[in-house]
Design an enzyme around this catalytic site. Structure first.
Site, short mmCIF file in Angstrom:
data_model
loop_
_atom_site.label_atom_id
_atom_site.label_comp_id
_atom_site.label_asym_id
_atom_site.label_seq_id
_atom_site.Cartn_x
_atom_site.Cartn_y
_atom_site.Cartn_z
N GLU A 77 -27.37 -8.20 21.86
CA GLU A 77 -27.58 -8.64 23.23
C GLU A 77 -29.00 -8.28 23.70
O GLU A 77 -29.66 -7.44 23.09
CB GLU A 77 -26.55 -7.95 24.14
CG GLU A 77 -25.09 -8.26 23.77
CD GLU A 77 -24.65 -9.68 24.18
OE1 GLU A 77 -25.51 -10.57 24.33
OE2 GLU A 77 -23.43 -9.89 24.32
N ASP B 208 -20.67 -10.52 12.39
CA ASP B 208 -20.06 -9.66 13.42
C ASP B 208 -18.55 -9.82 13.46
O ASP B 208 -17.98 -10.74 12.86
CB ASP B 208 -20.68 -9.96 14.80
CG ASP B 208 -20.82 -11.46 15.07
OD1 ASP B 208 -20.14 -12.25 14.41
OD2 ASP B 208 -21.61 -11.82 15.97
N HIS C 256 -28.95 -14.14 22.37
CA HIS C 256 -28.47 -13.19 21.35
C HIS C 256 -28.28 -13.86 20.00
O HIS C 256 -28.03 -15.07 19.92
CB HIS C 256 -27.20 -12.44 21.81
CG HIS C 256 -25.92 -13.20 21.78
ND1 HIS C 256 -25.01 -13.16 22.82
CD2 HIS C 256 -25.35 -14.01 20.85
CE1 HIS C 256 -23.95 -13.89 22.52
NE2 HIS C 256 -24.14 -14.42 21.33
N ASN D 23 -27.80 -16.39 26.14
CA ASN D 23 -28.74 -15.37 26.61
C ASN D 23 -29.74 -14.97 25.51
O ASN D 23 -30.42 -13.96 25.63
CB ASN D 23 -28.00 -14.13 27.14
CG ASN D 23 -27.16 -13.44 26.06
OD1 ASN D 23 -27.18 -13.87 24.90
ND2 ASN D 23 -26.46 -12.38 26.41
C1 GLP Z 1 -21.06 -15.60 19.51
C2 GLP Z 1 -21.38 -15.08 18.12
C3 GLP Z 1 -22.71 -15.57 17.63
C4 GLP Z 1 -22.83 -17.06 17.88
C5 GLP Z 1 -22.83 -17.32 19.38
C6 GLP Z 1 -22.91 -18.79 19.72
O1 GLP Z 1 -21.29 -14.68 20.53
N1 GLP Z 1 -21.32 -13.68 17.99
O2 GLP Z 1 -22.88 -15.26 16.26
O3 GLP Z 1 -24.01 -17.56 17.33
O4 GLP Z 1 -21.67 -16.77 19.95
O5 GLP Z 1 -21.65 -19.36 19.72
P1 GLP Z 1 -21.36 -20.91 19.81
O6 GLP Z 1 -21.77 -21.44 18.49
O7 GLP Z 1 -19.88 -21.02 20.02
O8 GLP Z 1 -22.17 -21.44 20.92
#
Ligand code: GLP
Length: 249
Positions: free
Chosen positions: A143, A67, A138, A136
């Site tokens: 989402e 993304d 995702h 959440n």
């Molecule tokens: C973001 C990314 C995800 C990632 C998630 C968790 O929203 N788009 O790909 O897995 O957050 O992030 P973190 O690893 O900082 O907890």
């Protein structure tokens, strides 16, 4: 679904790096799906170490990121492009031309989504997709409520995601509201999937993924329908799943 519960973040990162390194060693032209965030930083550091100390060769590897925020310049330090370059790509021997992220500055976002999906397919498809998970539930930026079959698409970030990603921005107001994300359909086409999670703030999401209903309410729950998924969980992220982890393993 194979579930490994490990002691700490360092062990999670080392085990994940072994899985990725094995994939590249078996298939030097592997196509990797990559994630950003705090979770995967240790994995990238360990892969960099394997490159320098054990000769892990990325010269033929191709990568597709999950993304990118819409409207954020790739050289802006908050973009996922910047994250990947600075935390991983520039420290190993990956060809820059073999690394792909959605172009979030594209004039026509729908066309960009379509061509990103086509570029993945034209590469032969993703061999190993690395994922983190949002609080959440995702994955990527899919989402709650996202259709399980969706390809790469533009997304509106949930308020809780904006709040949780605010730590990477000077202020919460500066977190972009829109992004391009591989869809759950794109992720499910990967041949193998590796999801990492650490910290007790991820325990509810991991519980819903492993023990809850398979439903768009928890986007990550779609992974239970995939035949080759491995979860590597630091123990506090796994603290709620003991009752049903047995069933899944
Ligand atoms: C973001 C990314 C995800 C990632 C998630 C968790 O929203 N788009 O790909 O897995 O957050 O992030 P973190 O690893 O900082 O907890």
């Amino acid at each position: 679904m194979r579930i490994h519960i490990v002691r700490d973040y360092a062990e999670m990162s080392r085990l994940a790096a072994r899985v990725v390194a094995e994939e590249i060693t078996l298939r030097p032209r592997s196509v990797l799906g990559l994630a950003t965030g705090e979770t995967t930083l240790g994995l990238y550091q360990e892969l960099i170490r394997l490159h320098w100390e054990e000769g892990l060769d990325f010269s033929e590897v191709r990568t597709f990121n999950l993304d990118e925020y819409i409207g954020v310049h790739p050289e802006d330090s908050t973009s996922y492009s910047y994250y990947m370059t600075h935390n991983f790509f520039r420290h190993i021997n990956l060809e820059p031309a073999n690394t792909f992220l959605p172009n979030s500055l594209a004039a026509d976002i729908e066309t960009e989504c379509l061509s990103y999906e086509q570029r993945i397919d034209a590469s032969g498809g993703i061999d190993l997709q690395v994922l983190g998970i949002g609080q959440n539930g995702h994955i990527g930026f899919n989402e709650p409520g996202t259709d399980f079959a969706q390809p790469t698409h533009p997304v509106q970030l949930a308020d809780s995601t904006i709040e949780s990603n605010a730590r990477f921005f000077p202020s919460p107001n500066e977190v972009p509201r829109l992004a391009i994300s591989m869809g759950l359909g794109t992720i499910m086409k990967a041949r193998k999937i590796l999801l990492l999670a650490h910290g007790s703030h991820k325990a509810d999401a991991i519980y819903s993924l492993v023990c809850g209903a398979i439903s768009p309410t928890t986007p990550a729950s779609v992974l239970r329908l995939h035949l080759n998924v491995r979860l590597i969980l630091e123990q506090s992220a796994a603290r709620l799943i003991s009752e049903c982890a047995q069933r899944e393993n």
